[in-house]
Design a protein around this motif. Structure first.
Motif, mmCIF file in Angstrom:
data_model
loop_
_atom_site.group_PDB
_atom_site.id
_atom_site.type_symbol
_atom_site.label_atom_id
_atom_site.label_comp_id
_atom_site.label_asym_id
_atom_site.label_seq_id
_atom_site.Cartn_x
_atom_site.Cartn_y
_atom_site.Cartn_z
ATOM 1 N N LEU B 60 -9.128 -13.081 -1.008
ATOM 2 C CA LEU B 60 -7.823 -12.695 -1.568
ATOM 3 C C LEU B 60 -7.860 -11.202 -1.868
ATOM 4 O O LEU B 60 -8.717 -10.749 -2.628
ATOM 5 C CB LEU B 60 -7.557 -13.476 -2.847
ATOM 6 N N ASP B 61 -6.941 -10.479 -1.246
ATOM 7 C CA ASP B 61 -6.976 -9.030 -1.364
ATOM 8 C C ASP B 61 -5.570 -8.519 -1.681
ATOM 9 O O ASP B 61 -4.637 -8.766 -0.918
ATOM 10 C CB ASP B 61 -7.464 -8.439 -0.022
ATOM 11 N N PRO B 62 -5.403 -7.815 -2.807
ATOM 12 C CA PRO B 62 -4.056 -7.329 -3.145
ATOM 13 C C PRO B 62 -3.546 -6.255 -2.178
ATOM 14 O O PRO B 62 -2.376 -5.886 -2.249
ATOM 15 C CB PRO B 62 -4.236 -6.754 -4.557
ATOM 16 N N LEU B 63 -4.424 -5.754 -1.305
ATOM 17 C CA LEU B 63 -3.984 -4.767 -0.313
ATOM 18 C C LEU B 63 -3.665 -5.431 1.038
ATOM 19 O O LEU B 63 -3.290 -4.741 1.986
ATOM 20 C CB LEU B 63 -5.068 -3.693 -0.112
ATOM 21 N N ASP B 64 -3.818 -6.745 1.113
ATOM 22 C CA ASP B 64 -3.565 -7.483 2.353
ATOM 23 C C ASP B 64 -2.079 -7.357 2.738
ATOM 24 O O ASP B 64 -1.205 -7.795 1.978
ATOM 25 C CB ASP B 64 -3.947 -8.954 2.117
ATOM 26 N N PRO B 65 -1.773 -6.777 3.910
ATOM 27 C CA PRO B 65 -0.360 -6.565 4.293
ATOM 28 C C PRO B 65 0.447 -7.869 4.346
ATOM 29 O O PRO B 65 1.622 -7.882 3.984
ATOM 30 C CB PRO B 65 -0.459 -5.935 5.688
ATOM 31 N N LEU B 67 0.008 -10.612 2.532
ATOM 32 C CA LEU B 67 0.312 -11.005 1.151
ATOM 33 C C LEU B 67 1.455 -10.151 0.597
ATOM 34 O O LEU B 67 2.392 -10.660 -0.031
ATOM 35 C CB LEU B 67 -0.945 -10.846 0.276
#
Lengths: 330, 82
Positions: B60-65, B67
Motif C-alpha cells: 500500500l503506497d500513498p504515492l500509487d497513481p 490509488l
C-alpha cells in the motif's frame, strides 16, 4: 528553564568530526538557559576526551564511549538517560535540561527514536531540538563526501555554521544557501569565535517560518533541491488548515511505505486553538504532536515541510492533495 | 469513541479499493476485515498498513497513481452528489 509538558527538555547537539560541537556546548552552558544542564557526551572512540573539556560538576556529565549512540551504543545511551533520572529522583543531582553531544559520525534520527520509543524516557524527556554544527571551511566538502554529515543537517532544527572567522563571506553565504536548499526547516545561524545567539537557537525547535505566503496547495508546492543531490524538500502552506485526522492517516501510510526516504517532516497546524499543533517526524517515527501555547511568528498559517530522498516532491504534493480532497468531500 | 470511529471510517475510504474495511472495536483496538469476511485485530492505527498489506497481498503506497485516481474519482463523485 521550564519543563516541556512536565518533561525534561533534551537538546541533541550533533555535527561532523571537528565541526565544533564541544565549543558550541561550552557556549550553551555559559548562557542562563542552559546553565543547569546535565551533559551526555557520546564519543566514537573508547576513551573519551570531549567530556573533560567542560567545566561542570562531574556528576552531571556522563560519557557514552566506544561507538555511536545511534547504533552500537544505543543501549548505553538509554542507560545513561535512565541513570540521570534515577539520580535526580534520589536527590543526588539536580538539572533542568539535558544536552546530548553525539559522536561526529552519528545519525541523530535513531537517537530521537530511542528516546521517543522508550516508555520511560518518552514520559520523562521531551526532545526540545536538534542542533547541528557545520564547519564553514570543511562543511561543504563534508556534505558532499560523507552521508553522515548530510544526515546530521537534514535532521536538524538549527544549523550553526562554525569557524566563521576562517572562511570568506561568499563561501559562508553559499553554504547557508545549500543548507536551506535541502533543509528549509532549519534555522541557520553563524558562530563567530565560538559566540552564537543562544536565544535564536533556543526557539529553533518550535519555529517554522512561513516562507510561502500564498496558500494554494498545489501551486504553492515549492520543491527545493541541489544539483546532484537526491535530497529535496517540499514546503506547503494553507489558508484553510488541512484536516489533521486525514493528515495523520496519510503520514502513517507514507512513513510505512517510504520511511527510509522521508528524512524529516515538520509542521505547524492551526487546530482552532490559541497556539498551533507542532507535528514532527523523522524517518519512520512520528513524534506525539505538541500543542504550543502560541504561534512562533506573526503568521497563523498552517504549514508543512518535508525533506525527502529519492521521492519527487511534486508526487508528494499530489498525493497529499488527493487524500485531503477525499476528506473534504466525505 | 466517536473520534476513533471517525478515524476508522477515514481509513476505510482509503482501504476500500483493496476490498478492506476498518472498524473501531470497543475503543480498545481496531478490526480489519476483507471482502471474504476474514478479520485481523490491530492495536493501533499505525499498524493498519502492514496488516492490510498482509491481507490484500500487495503493498500500500500513498504515492500509487492508481490509488490516487481512485481517491480523486471518489472526491468528484461525492462533490457531485453533494
Amino acid at each position: 528553564m521550564s519543563p516541556i509538558e512536565g518533561r525534561i527538555p533534551l537538546t541533541i547537539v550533533t555535527g561532523f568530526l571537528g565541526s565544533g560541537k564541544t565549543t558550541l556546548i561550552r557556549a550553551l552552558l555559559a548562557a542562563p538557559r542552559f546553565a543547569n544542564a546535565a551533559i551526555i557526551v557520546n564519543e566514537f572512540g573508547a576513551i573519551g576526551i570531549d567530556h573533560h573539556l567542560f567545566r561542570k560538576t562531574d556528576e552531571r556529565i556522563t560519557l557514552v564511549g566506544g561507538g555511536c549512540a545511534c547504533c552500537a551504543r544505543r543501549d548505553d545511551l538509554v542507560e545513561a538517560l535512565l541513570d540521570l533520572l534515577r539520580r535526580v529522583d534520589r536527590g543526588e543531582v539536580s538539572f533542568d535540561h539535558v544536552l546530548l553531544e553525539t559522536s561526529g559520525l552519528a545519525n541523530p534520527a535513531p537517537i530521537r527514536h530511542t528516546v521517543v520509543a522508550d516508555p520511560v524516557l518518552s514520559r520523562r524527556y521531551q526532545i526540545a531540538q536538534t542542533i547541528a554544527t557545520l564547519d564553514a571551511v570543511a562543511g561543504a566538502s563534508n556534505l558532499t563526501t560523507y552521508g553522515e554529515a548530510m544526515r546530521q543537517i537534514t535532521s536538524a532544527d538549527a544549523v550553526v555554521i562554525t569557524k566563521r572567522d576562517l572562511a570568506d563571506e561568499s563561501a559562508i553565504s553559499a553554504l547557508a544557501c545549500r543548507i536551506a536548499g535541502f533543509n528549509p526547516v532549519a534555522l541557520v545561524v553563524l558562530a563567530d569565535h565560538g559566540h552564537v545567539d543562544i536565544e535564536r537557537l533556543w526557539h529553533a525547535g518550535i519555529d517554522l517560518p512561513a516562507r510561502h505566503r500564498h496558500a494554494d496547495l498545489i501551486d504553492d508546492a515549492s520543491p527545493h533541491h541541489e544539483a546532484s543531490s537526491a535530497i529535496q524538500s517540499l514546503s506547503l502552506t494553507f489558508d484553510k488548515p488541512p484536516d489533521w485526522r486525514m493528515l495523520g492517516l496519510w503520514l502513517t501510510m507514507l512513513l510505512h511505505a517510504h520511511g527510509e526516504s522521508v528524512l524529516r517532516v515538520k509542521g505547524l497546524l492551526d487546530v482552532g486553538e490559541e497556539g498551533p499543533l507542532l507535528l514532527e517526524g523523522v524517518q519512520h517515527v512520528v513524534h506525539q504532536p505538541r500543542h504550543l501555547q502560541r504561534w512562533p511568528d506573526a503568521s497563523r498559517q498552517s504549514r508543512l515541510v518535508f525533506i525527502v530522498r529519492n521521492i519527487d516532491p511534486t508526487r508528494l504534493a499530489d498525493s497529499f492533495a488527493a487524500f485531503q480532497a477525499v476528506e473534504q468531500s466525505s | 469513541m466517536l473520534d476513533r470511529a471517525a478515524r476508522a471510517r477515514l481509513f476505510t475510504v482509503v482501504l476500500r479499493s483493496r476490498g478492506l474495511s476498518l472498524q473501531d472495536w470497543e475503543g480498545s483496538s481496531y478490526i480489519l476485515r476483507n471482502a471474504k469476511g476474514s478479520t485481523a485485530v490491530v492495536s493501533n492505527l499505525a499498524q493498519v498498513w502492514a496488516e492490510a498489506e498482509a491481507m490484500s497481498g500487495a503493498p500500500l503506497d500513498p504515492l500509487d497513481p492508481l490509488l490516487l485516481d481512485n481517491l480523486r474519482a471518489l472526491a468528484r463523485a461525492s462533490a457531485s452528489q453533494g
